[in-house]
Structure formats: structure tokens, C-alpha cells
Design a protein around this motif. Structure first.
Motif, PDB file in Angstrom:
ATOM      1  N   GLY A   1       4.334  -6.731  -1.888  1.00 29.66           N
ATOM      2  CA  GLY A   1       4.263  -6.802  -0.438  1.00 29.66           C
ATOM      3  C   GLY A   1       3.066  -6.089   0.169  1.00 29.66           C
ATOM      4  N   SER A   2       2.275  -5.432  -0.641  1.00 25.29           N
ATOM      5  CA  SER A   2       1.096  -4.711  -0.155  1.00 25.29           C
ATOM      6  C   SER A   2      -0.123  -5.619  -0.264  1.00 25.29           C
ATOM      7  CB  SER A   2       0.859  -3.461  -0.997  1.00 25.29           C
ATOM      8  OG  SER A   2       1.998  -2.646  -0.945  1.00 25.29           O
ATOM      9  N   ASN A   3      -0.928  -5.639   0.781  1.00 24.88           N
ATOM     10  CA  ASN A   3      -2.115  -6.501   0.709  1.00 24.88           C
ATOM     11  C   ASN A   3      -3.414  -5.718   0.643  1.00 24.88           C
ATOM     12  OD1 ASN A   3      -1.994  -5.635   3.365  1.00 24.88           O
ATOM     13  ND2 ASN A   3      -2.466  -7.621   4.252  1.00 24.88           N
ATOM     14  N   LEU A   4      -3.324  -4.396   0.479  1.00 18.99           N
ATOM     15  CA  LEU A   4      -4.520  -3.592   0.256  1.00 18.99           C
ATOM     16  C   LEU A   4      -4.151  -2.416  -0.649  1.00 18.99           C
ATOM     17  CD1 LEU A   4      -7.457  -2.861   0.715  1.00 18.99           C
ATOM     18  CD2 LEU A   4      -6.791  -1.746   2.860  1.00 18.99           C
ATOM     19  N   ILE A   5      -4.629  -2.487  -1.873  1.00 20.05           N
ATOM     20  CA  ILE A   5      -4.394  -1.415  -2.838  1.00 20.05           C
ATOM     21  C   ILE A   5      -5.752  -1.001  -3.386  1.00 20.05           C
ATOM     22  CG2 ILE A   5      -3.332  -0.740  -5.027  1.00 20.05           C
ATOM     23  CD1 ILE A   5      -1.154  -2.868  -4.465  1.00 20.05           C
ATOM     24  N   ILE A   6      -6.047   0.284  -3.262  1.00 24.93           N
ATOM     25  CA  ILE A   6      -7.273   0.852  -3.810  1.00 24.93           C
ATOM     26  C   ILE A   6      -6.856   1.810  -4.919  1.00 24.93           C
ATOM     27  CG2 ILE A   6      -9.369   2.181  -3.332  1.00 24.93           C
ATOM     28  CD1 ILE A   6      -9.268  -0.306  -1.593  1.00 24.93           C
ATOM     29  N   VAL A   7      -7.513   1.707  -6.068  1.00 29.02           N
ATOM     30  CA  VAL A   7      -7.225   2.628  -7.163  1.00 29.02           C
ATOM     31  C   VAL A   7      -8.466   3.457  -7.472  1.00 29.02           C
ATOM     32  CG1 VAL A   7      -5.412   1.209  -8.205  1.00 29.02           C
ATOM     33  CG2 VAL A   7      -7.774   0.935  -8.966  1.00 29.02           C
ATOM     34  N   ALA A   8      -8.233   4.650  -7.979  1.00 27.27           N
ATOM     35  CA  ALA A   8      -9.287   5.519  -8.499  1.00 27.27           C
ATOM     36  C   ALA A   8      -9.106   5.551 -10.002  1.00 27.27           C
ATOM     37  CB  ALA A   8      -9.171   6.920  -7.902  1.00 27.27           C
ATOM     38  N   ARG A   9     -10.182   5.261 -10.727  1.00 29.16           N
ATOM     39  CA  ARG A   9     -10.115   5.227 -12.196  1.00 29.16           C
ATOM     40  C   ARG A   9     -11.073   6.244 -12.798  1.00 29.16           C
ATOM     41  NH1 ARG A   9      -7.609   0.645 -14.263  1.00 29.16           N
ATOM     42  NH2 ARG A   9      -7.364  -1.060 -12.771  1.00 29.16           N
ATOM     43  N   ASP A  10     -10.576   6.910 -13.814  1.00 28.60           N
ATOM     44  CA  ASP A  10     -11.414   7.748 -14.663  1.00 28.60           C
ATOM     45  C   ASP A  10     -11.479   6.995 -15.985  1.00 28.60           C
ATOM     46  OD1 ASP A  10     -12.767   9.637 -16.090  1.00 28.60           O
ATOM     47  OD2 ASP A  10     -11.248  11.211 -15.894  1.00 28.60           O
ATOM     48  N   GLY A  11     -12.585   6.311 -16.207  1.00 28.90           N
ATOM     49  CA  GLY A  11     -12.661   5.391 -17.342  1.00 28.90           C
ATOM     50  C   GLY A  11     -11.681   4.262 -17.089  1.00 28.90           C
ATOM     51  N   GLY A  12     -10.779   4.013 -18.009  1.00 28.21           N
ATOM     52  CA  GLY A  12      -9.785   2.967 -17.836  1.00 28.21           C
ATOM     53  C   GLY A  12      -8.466   3.450 -17.269  1.00 28.21           C
ATOM     54  N   THR A  13      -8.362   4.747 -16.995  1.00 25.63           N
ATOM     55  CA  THR A  13      -7.101   5.321 -16.548  1.00 25.63           C
ATOM     56  C   THR A  13      -7.045   5.425 -15.033  1.00 25.63           C
ATOM     57  OG1 THR A  13      -6.985   6.642 -18.569  1.00 25.63           O
ATOM     58  CG2 THR A  13      -5.572   7.331 -16.745  1.00 25.63           C
ATOM     59  N   VAL A  14      -5.975   4.877 -14.441  1.00 22.99           N
ATOM     60  CA  VAL A  14      -5.760   5.006 -13.001  1.00 22.99           C
ATOM     61  C   VAL A  14      -5.262   6.419 -12.727  1.00 22.99           C
ATOM     62  CG1 VAL A  14      -4.445   4.189 -11.000  1.00 22.99           C
ATOM     63  CG2 VAL A  14      -5.283   2.541 -12.688  1.00 22.99           C
ATOM     64  N   VAL A  15      -6.007   7.150 -11.891  1.00 29.11           N
ATOM     65  CA  VAL A  15      -5.657   8.537 -11.575  1.00 29.11           C
ATOM     66  C   VAL A  15      -5.302   8.721 -10.099  1.00 29.11           C
ATOM     67  CG1 VAL A  15      -7.013   9.458 -13.488  1.00 29.11           C
ATOM     68  CG2 VAL A  15      -8.070   9.224 -11.209  1.00 29.11           C
ATOM     69  N   GLY A  16      -5.475   7.664  -9.312  1.00 33.90           N
ATOM     70  CA  GLY A  16      -5.129   7.737  -7.895  1.00 33.90           C
ATOM     71  C   GLY A  16      -4.888   6.355  -7.330  1.00 33.90           C
ATOM     72  N   VAL A  17      -4.014   6.286  -6.326  1.00 34.87           N
ATOM     73  CA  VAL A  17      -3.670   5.006  -5.699  1.00 34.87           C
ATOM     74  C   VAL A  17      -3.504   5.222  -4.192  1.00 34.87           C
ATOM     75  CG1 VAL A  17      -1.962   3.138  -5.537  1.00 34.87           C
ATOM     76  CG2 VAL A  17      -2.441   4.187  -7.758  1.00 34.87           C
ATOM     77  N   ALA A  18      -4.072   4.300  -3.418  1.00 37.85           N
ATOM     78  CA  ALA A  18      -3.803   4.205  -1.988  1.00 37.85           C
ATOM     79  C   ALA A  18      -3.228   2.807  -1.769  1.00 37.85           C
ATOM     80  CB  ALA A  18      -5.074   4.399  -1.164  1.00 37.85           C
ATOM     81  N   ARG A  19      -1.963   2.746  -1.337  1.00 33.32           N
ATOM     82  CA  ARG A  19      -1.275   1.461  -1.150  1.00 33.32           C
ATOM     83  C   ARG A  19      -1.029   1.254   0.337  1.00 33.32           C
ATOM     84  NH1 ARG A  19       3.825  -0.736  -0.479  1.00 33.32           N
ATOM     85  NH2 ARG A  19       4.761   1.321  -0.237  1.00 33.32           N
ATOM     86  N   SER A  20      -1.502   0.101   0.865  1.00 33.37           N
ATOM     87  CA  SER A  20      -1.433  -0.155   2.306  1.00 33.37           C
ATOM     88  C   SER A  20      -0.986  -1.570   2.624  1.00 33.37           C
ATOM     89  CB  SER A  20      -2.816   0.039   2.943  1.00 33.37           C
ATOM     90  OG  SER A  20      -3.332   1.313   2.672  1.00 33.37           O
TER      91      SER A  20
END
Length: 144
Positions: free
Chosen positions: A53-72
Motif C-alpha cells: 500500500g506504500s507508493n514511496l519507499i526509500i532504502v539506505a544500503r551499505d553494500g547489499g544490506t538495507v540499513v534504513g527505510v523510509a516508507r511513505s
């Protein structure tokens, strides 16, 4: 999107808009950030529906690992509700949360306001990054 240095031993953190964040990855970030206590992290189906249901998701990656998420959820024209901002505790204090907000605002566009409701123990973070507060916010809580 962008690559920025996020402090600490020159680690390069990459920020990207995604439409396919895996529920298990999101749950892992919720748990490692401390936000899982305020989200239904034990209900994978509900987390999957939240992501769908979210239409804007930004992820922060360190290499291939997701270390942060902003879900909007946004209309990209007038409003953007940033529902979840989660950064792995091991990466907190490096500017990743601030950059996730900036990337969300950039993606939502200059005409859209950005609203979030802070978890009580995160208020000082938003005050520190000088995100304007709104005393006129009202909310009906979830029934379950």
C-alpha cells in the motif's frame, strides 16, 4: 538516486527508491532499529500489505544490506505521509535518517508537504535535525 558518505570509517551509503522491498528485510530493519515495538513486526502478512500500500519507499544500503527505510504514502502533488523511518541501531548517528527524509522529500516533490508522527522516544531526533513540528495534528488511533 544518490550515494553519500554517512560517516564512520568512510562507509558509503547508497539511497534508492524501490517498489519491491521484501517484508522480511523490512521486518529486520524494524527490529534492528527499535521501531518493531511500535509496528506489527510479528505479523508478516500485515507488513506485506503495508509495503504493497506504500507508493514511496526509500532504502539506505551499505553494500547489499538495507540499513534504513523510509516508507511513505503520497500523491506527489500535495501531501506525503512518511509513516516509517527506521535505521539500524548500528548505523544511527551517521546522518542516514536525515538523508532518508531528504530523499523522501525530493521524491515526493517540492509541492508536497511531508508529515510524520514521531514515536515518543524519537522526538529529540526530529528536533535535532530541525524538522518543524505541528501542534495542530490530530489522530484517531488504530483499533487493533
Amino acid at each position: 538516486m544518490t550515494a553519500v558518505l554517512a560517516g564512520g570509517a568512510g562507509a558509503s551509503i547508497r539511497y534508492e527508491k524501490t517498489s519491491g522491498l521484501d517484508p522480511d528485510t523490512f521486518i529486520r530493519v524494524l527490529e534492528s532499529s527499535g521501531l518493531a515495538e511500535r509496528r506489527p513486526a510479528d505479523d508478516r502478512d500485515r507488513i506485506a500489505r503495508m509495503l504493497t500500500g506504500s507508493n514511496l519507499i526509500i532504502v539506505a544500503r551499505d553494500g547489499g544490506t538495507v540499513v534504513g527505510v523510509a516508507r511513505s504514502v503520497t500523491d506527489f502533488a500535495y501531501c506525503c505521509y512518511l509513516s516509517d523511518l527506521a535505521v539500524d541501531r548500528a548505523y544511527q548517528g551517521r546522518g542516514i535518517g536525515r538523508q532518508l527524509i531528504e530523499e523522501t522529500r525530493r521524491a515526493a516533490g517540492p509541492e508536497a508537504m511531508c508529515l510524520l508522527l514521531s514515536a515518543p522516544n524519537a522526538v529529540s531526533f526530529y528536533e535535532t535535525i530541525e524538522m518543524p513540528g505541528q501542534p495542530r495534528a490530530f489522530m484517531f488511533p488504530r483499533e487493533r
